[in-house]
Design an enzyme around this catalytic site. Structure first.
Site, PDB file in Angstrom:
ATOM      1  CG  ASP A  35      -2.029   0.991   1.148  1.00 20.93           C
ATOM      2  OD1 ASP A  35      -1.742   2.213   1.143  1.00 20.93           O
ATOM      3  OD2 ASP A  35      -3.189   0.568   1.091  1.00 20.93           O
ATOM      4  CG  ASN A  92     -11.836  -0.410   3.952  1.00 20.96           C
ATOM      5  OD1 ASN A  92     -12.098  -0.873   5.054  1.00 20.96           O
ATOM      6  ND2 ASN A  92     -10.700   0.190   3.687  1.00 20.96           N
ATOM      7  N   GLY A  98     -14.725   3.592   3.822  1.00 24.61           N
ATOM      8  CA  GLY A  98     -13.368   3.970   3.445  1.00 24.61           C
ATOM      9  C   GLY A  98     -12.882   3.428   2.118  1.00 24.61           C
ATOM     10  CD  GLN A  99     -14.797  -0.346  -2.431  1.00 26.58           C
ATOM     11  OE1 GLN A  99     -15.891  -0.563  -1.916  1.00 26.58           O
ATOM     12  NE2 GLN A  99     -14.367  -0.991  -3.497  1.00 26.58           N
ATOM     13  CG  HIS A 105      -8.738  -2.939  -2.380  1.00 28.26           C
ATOM     14  ND1 HIS A 105      -9.783  -2.299  -3.007  1.00 28.26           N
ATOM     15  CD2 HIS A 105      -8.367  -2.147  -1.346  1.00 28.26           C
ATOM     16  CE1 HIS A 105     -10.025  -1.149  -2.400  1.00 28.26           C
ATOM     17  NE2 HIS A 105      -9.188  -1.039  -1.376  1.00 28.26           N
TER      18      HIS A 105
END
Length: 119
Positions: A35, A92, A98-99, A105
């Site tokens: 990330d 998420n 929070g996506q 994913h």
């Protein structure tokens, strides 16, 4: 259409190599990469190579791909050596959760303690 690459999807572009990422694992059906805004010492995203909007859509549309994502999340945890002390796999789903990228994913998070409840 679900399952098909989307021209405007960041993660579809990572799958094709059009956008670079620090890849830690890749299979025929998944890609795992670090990330860019890590929330834990270990923070790796595991994505299916097929495009589905979120975890629920992937599970309904391609259950095998969802199983592959979860299996690879466990493999990433083992590879990163966070499986010994505990880790989280987080999906998420929706902007309110929070996506921000609309391609399924899983976040594999580890290397620190986590509180309950999350969030």
């Amino acid at each position: 259409m679900a399952g098909e690459p989307q021209a405007d999807c960041l993660f579809c572009k990572i799958v094709t190599g059009e956008v670079p990422a620090t890849i830690v694992r890749e299979t025929d059906t998944t890609v795992a990469f670090r990330d860019i805004n890590p929330q834990a010492p270990t923070h790796v995203l595991v994505i299916p190579k097929v495009h589905y909007r979120d975890a629920a859509d992937l599970a309904a549309g391609d259950p095998q791909a969802m199983a592959d994502v979860l299996r690879e999340a466990g493999e990433v945890a083992a590879q990163e050596k966070v499986d010994e002390h505990g880790y989280r796999i987080v999906f998420n789903t929706g902007a309110g959760a929070g996506q921000t990228v609309w391609h399924t994913h899983a976040h594999v998070l580890g290397g620190r303690g986590f509180n309950w409840p999350p969030g």
